[in-house]
Write a protein that holds these residues in place. Structure first.
Motif, PDB file in Angstrom:
ATOM      1  N   ILE A   1      36.745  44.847  33.838  1.00 53.65           N
ATOM      2  CA  ILE A   1      35.887  45.411  34.708  1.00 53.65           C
ATOM      3  C   ILE A   1      35.074  44.465  35.588  1.00 53.65           C
ATOM      4  CG2 ILE A   1      33.514  46.854  34.573  1.00 53.65           C
ATOM      5  CD1 ILE A   1      34.749  48.096  31.879  1.00 53.65           C
ATOM      6  N   ASP A   2      34.670  43.470  34.838  1.00 54.30           N
ATOM      7  CA  ASP A   2      34.001  42.252  35.608  1.00 54.30           C
ATOM      8  C   ASP A   2      34.346  40.998  34.781  1.00 54.30           C
ATOM      9  OD1 ASP A   2      32.625  40.538  37.155  1.00 54.30           O
ATOM     10  OD2 ASP A   2      30.790  41.324  36.499  1.00 54.30           O
ATOM     11  N   ALA A   3      35.213  40.361  35.125  1.00 54.92           N
ATOM     12  CA  ALA A   3      35.963  39.172  34.539  1.00 54.92           C
ATOM     13  C   ALA A   3      34.707  38.168  34.444  1.00 54.92           C
ATOM     14  CB  ALA A   3      36.979  38.452  35.196  1.00 54.92           C
TER      15      ALA A   3
ATOM     16  N   GLY B   1      46.337  55.954  33.397  1.00 53.63           N
ATOM     17  CA  GLY B   1      46.764  54.666  33.255  1.00 53.63           C
ATOM     18  C   GLY B   1      45.453  53.774  32.886  1.00 53.63           C
ATOM     19  N   ARG B   2      44.210  53.929  33.563  1.00 57.46           N
ATOM     20  CA  ARG B   2      43.278  53.313  33.252  1.00 57.46           C
ATOM     21  C   ARG B   2      42.744  53.469  31.842  1.00 57.46           C
ATOM     22  NH1 ARG B   2      39.248  49.880  35.253  1.00 57.46           N
ATOM     23  NH2 ARG B   2      37.041  50.705  34.700  1.00 57.46           N
ATOM     24  N   LEU B   3      42.837  54.391  31.329  1.00 55.26           N
ATOM     25  CA  LEU B   3      42.475  54.952  30.022  1.00 55.26           C
ATOM     26  C   LEU B   3      43.382  54.567  28.898  1.00 55.26           C
ATOM     27  CD1 LEU B   3      41.288  59.020  29.977  1.00 55.26           C
ATOM     28  CD2 LEU B   3      39.991  56.940  29.920  1.00 55.26           C
ATOM     29  N   ASN B   4      44.432  53.985  29.364  1.00 54.98           N
ATOM     30  CA  ASN B   4      45.471  53.709  28.388  1.00 54.98           C
ATOM     31  C   ASN B   4      45.985  52.248  28.547  1.00 54.98           C
ATOM     32  OD1 ASN B   4      45.798  56.220  26.871  1.00 54.98           O
ATOM     33  ND2 ASN B   4      47.062  56.887  28.551  1.00 54.98           N
TER      34      ASN B   4
ATOM     35  N   ALA C   1      35.250  44.086  29.761  1.00 54.43           N
ATOM     36  CA  ALA C   1      36.716  44.666  29.952  1.00 54.43           C
ATOM     37  C   ALA C   1      36.798  46.082  29.393  1.00 54.43           C
ATOM     38  CB  ALA C   1      37.582  43.712  29.212  1.00 54.43           C
ATOM     39  N   HIS C   2      37.732  46.597  29.902  1.00 53.12           N
ATOM     40  CA  HIS C   2      38.135  47.946  29.023  1.00 53.12           C
ATOM     41  C   HIS C   2      39.450  47.873  28.293  1.00 53.12           C
ATOM     42  CE1 HIS C   2      41.474  49.204  31.798  1.00 53.12           C
ATOM     43  NE2 HIS C   2      40.978  48.402  32.750  1.00 53.12           N
ATOM     44  N   ILE C   3      39.347  48.710  27.400  1.00 53.10           N
ATOM     45  CA  ILE C   3      40.505  48.704  26.376  1.00 53.10           C
ATOM     46  C   ILE C   3      40.973  50.224  26.392  1.00 53.10           C
ATOM     47  CG2 ILE C   3      39.527  46.916  24.978  1.00 53.10           C
ATOM     48  CD1 ILE C   3      38.644  48.815  22.912  1.00 53.10           C
ATOM     49  N   PRO C   4      42.080  50.534  25.882  1.00 55.45           N
ATOM     50  CA  PRO C   4      42.731  51.653  25.701  1.00 55.45           C
ATOM     51  C   PRO C   4      41.763  52.852  24.905  1.00 55.45           C
ATOM     52  CG  PRO C   4      44.469  50.281  25.311  1.00 55.45           C
ATOM     53  CD  PRO C   4      43.079  49.305  25.272  1.00 55.45           C
TER      54      PRO C   4
END
Length: 171
Positions: A106-108, A98-101, A113-116
């Motif tokens: 991560i820290d606004a 779910g996190r990978l996709n 941020a993280h992306i797929p």
């Protein structure tokens, strides 16, 4: 059969008087031995009691000298087993996938941020990896960290040249 004859020198019933033991059991010797045996057992038990009391006193003194952080009187808890390891593995895999996709912060505050992962791979395939310069640990550039000094990102032409191999080269 010669082996069926009684042992000894018995020849006739008259000889029974000769071979009969006339002395009785010495009662005084048996009583003295029994009393001596009982006294030795009592002495051994008293000695053991004194010795065990001394061990208990020494143990209390040792516990008083030992720091309390080393004394563990609490019972040891049993092993913490997984109730359903298969289900827990599935839950962990679903959470990680779910996190990978997905997109998310991560820290606004820092704007991280993280992306797929598929999107990240596509971006790296298109633009290439950023280039890094040589790191001089003893003379770092002003304003950069000691561990790594990054050069500006590669130009799109350089990235395109890296992505396309030479036409004359055979794989």
């Amino acid at each position: 059969m010669s082996d069926m004859q009684p042992q000894g020198v018995f020849k006739s019933p008259a000889d029974l008087e000769t071979f009969h033991e006339t002395t009785d059991l010495d009662l005084k010797g048996v009583v003295v031995f029994t009393i001596a045996l009982i006294l030795m057992c009592v002495a051994a038990f008293v000695g053991l009691k004194i010795m065990m009391d001394q061990f208990a006193v020494e143990e209390k003194a040792e516990k008083a000298r030992t720091p309390s952080r080393l004394i563990v009187d609490a019972p040891i808890a049993g092993p913490r087993l997984q109730a359903d390891p298969g289900r827990e593995r599935i839950e962990i895999t679903e959470r990680d996938l779910g996190r990978l996709n997905s997109y998310g912060w991560i820290d606004a505050k820092a704007g991280s941020a993280h992306i797929p992962i598929d999107r990240a791979i596509a971006i790296l395939a298109k633009s290439g990896l950023p280039r890094r310069g040589k790191v001089d640990m003893f003379h770092p550039r002003p304003g950069s960290s000691k561990t790594a000094a990054a050069e500006p990102e590669a130009k799109p032409a350089d990235a395109k040249a890296k992505a396309e191999p030479d036409a004359g080269a055979k794989p």
